[in-house]
Design an enzyme around this catalytic site. Structure first.
Site, PDB file in Angstrom:
ATOM      1  N   CYS A  39      41.984  43.804  47.216  1.00 28.17           N
ATOM      2  CA  CYS A  39      41.214  42.573  47.436  1.00 28.17           C
ATOM      3  C   CYS A  39      41.991  41.341  46.934  1.00 28.17           C
ATOM      4  O   CYS A  39      42.202  41.197  45.731  1.00 28.17           O
ATOM      5  CB  CYS A  39      39.875  42.724  46.712  1.00 28.17           C
ATOM      6  SG  CYS A  39      38.932  41.211  46.507  1.00 28.17           S
ATOM      7  N   CYS A  42      40.100  39.107  44.504  1.00 29.73           N
ATOM      8  CA  CYS A  42      39.993  39.775  43.192  1.00 29.73           C
ATOM      9  C   CYS A  42      41.229  39.489  42.348  1.00 29.73           C
ATOM     10  O   CYS A  42      41.129  39.277  41.134  1.00 29.73           O
ATOM     11  CB  CYS A  42      39.829  41.281  43.364  1.00 29.73           C
ATOM     12  SG  CYS A  42      38.328  41.770  44.240  1.00 29.73           S
TER      13      CYS A  42
END
Length: 113
Positions: A39, A42
């Site tokens: 991600c 993230c």
């Protein structure tokens, strides 16, 4: 016999469901960063949660949703990044998506007061 107090100035990487429960069941504010290695947002959030771990009284825990799908499901994590704030063992607030340090810091301050 009580659990030892968790004092951390860097994020704690959760390594089991039991470890997760021990971290979130403590007194005070716990920021749980549900993330995935694949991600992009993230990865952008990571230095922010590291700063919050170092500069606030909140304990910061990181949960890899691919490794701990059971925890992700239990806390209705449907997209990442997904930050769940616990206070005194109970989930109190959720912030989904990439947010600035000021937003996350203000949630910690609100729950700490």
């Amino acid at each position: 016999m009580s659990e030892p107090e968790i004092v951390a100035d860097e994020p704690i990487h959760v390594d089991s469901v039991e470890h997760f429960k021990a971290v979130v069941d403590r007194e005070g504010v716990v920021l749980v960063d549900f993330y995935a290695d694949w991600c992009g947002p993230c990865k952008m959030l990571e230095p922010i949660v590291e700063t919050l771990a170092a500069e606030t009284d909140a304990v910061v825990a990181k949960v890899d949703i691919d490794e701990f799908q059971q925890l992700a499901g239990a806390y209705q994590v449907q997209s990442v990044p997904n930050v769940v704030f616990f206070a005194d063992g109970e989930p109190k607030k959720r912030v989904v998506g990439m947010r600035g340090e000021d937003v996350l810091r203000s949630v910690i301050e609100d729950l700490s007061s």
